[in-house]
Write an enzyme that holds these catalytic residues in place. Sequence first.
Site, short mmCIF file in Angstrom:
data_model
loop_
_atom_site.label_atom_id
_atom_site.label_comp_id
_atom_site.label_asym_id
_atom_site.label_seq_id
_atom_site.Cartn_x
_atom_site.Cartn_y
_atom_site.Cartn_z
CD GLU A 153 -5.33 -0.40 6.68
OE1 GLU A 153 -6.39 -0.25 6.05
OE2 GLU A 153 -4.27 0.17 6.36
CG ASP A 154 -8.57 -2.97 4.43
OD1 ASP A 154 -7.48 -2.51 4.81
OD2 ASP A 154 -8.88 -3.04 3.23
CG ASP B 244 -0.42 -7.89 2.59
OD1 ASP B 244 0.52 -8.65 2.86
OD2 ASP B 244 -1.04 -7.94 1.51
CG PHE C 148 -5.20 -11.05 -3.19
CD1 PHE C 148 -4.33 -9.99 -3.07
CD2 PHE C 148 -6.50 -10.80 -3.60
CE1 PHE C 148 -4.75 -8.69 -3.37
CE2 PHE C 148 -6.92 -9.52 -3.90
CZ PHE C 148 -6.04 -8.46 -3.78
NE ARG D 13 -12.82 -1.18 -2.89
CZ ARG D 13 -11.65 -1.10 -2.26
NH1 ARG D 13 -11.53 -1.55 -1.04
NH2 ARG D 13 -10.59 -0.59 -2.86
#
Length: 152
Positions: free
Chosen positions: A77-78, A81, A130, A143
């Site tokens: 997973e990136d 959060d 963020f 991205r």
Amino acid sequence: ELGKELTADYAGKDPIIVGVLKGVVVFYADMIREIKTHCEMDFMWISSYAGTNSTGKMEVKRDIASDIKGRHVLILEDIYDTGNSLDFTYRHLLAREPASLKICTLLDKPERRECDISPDYVGFVIPNAFVLGYGLDYDGYFRNLPYVGVKE
């Protein structure tokens, strides 16, 4: 460092490495080359974001193609959060009865956590900001930045 740890932990286990699209693409490409044991690749695409906020509504846009029953599975997973997407992904895959199911995330943002699930492997713990770049986006853009930056 993560690649060495994953190589040791998955040696001889023939794992399936599941990437959660789209944000994981850059991290996945780098990480898969650092895992020095036989493994298979697969991907899921789950969406829950609109702009900078999670909607909380999970949508499977693409499911994995692999039969994972009885297999060792690692979710890449990136960013972890709120945890809602990862919790959904984890439960979705766990229902298919893998031999083991673990999570590796590049970025962990514990201040926003809404779920009890914990990643097994973490690249970096970050503050509540963020972030974008290195696969992470803002409304589909940024991205392709070669670094992780903070959106102001």
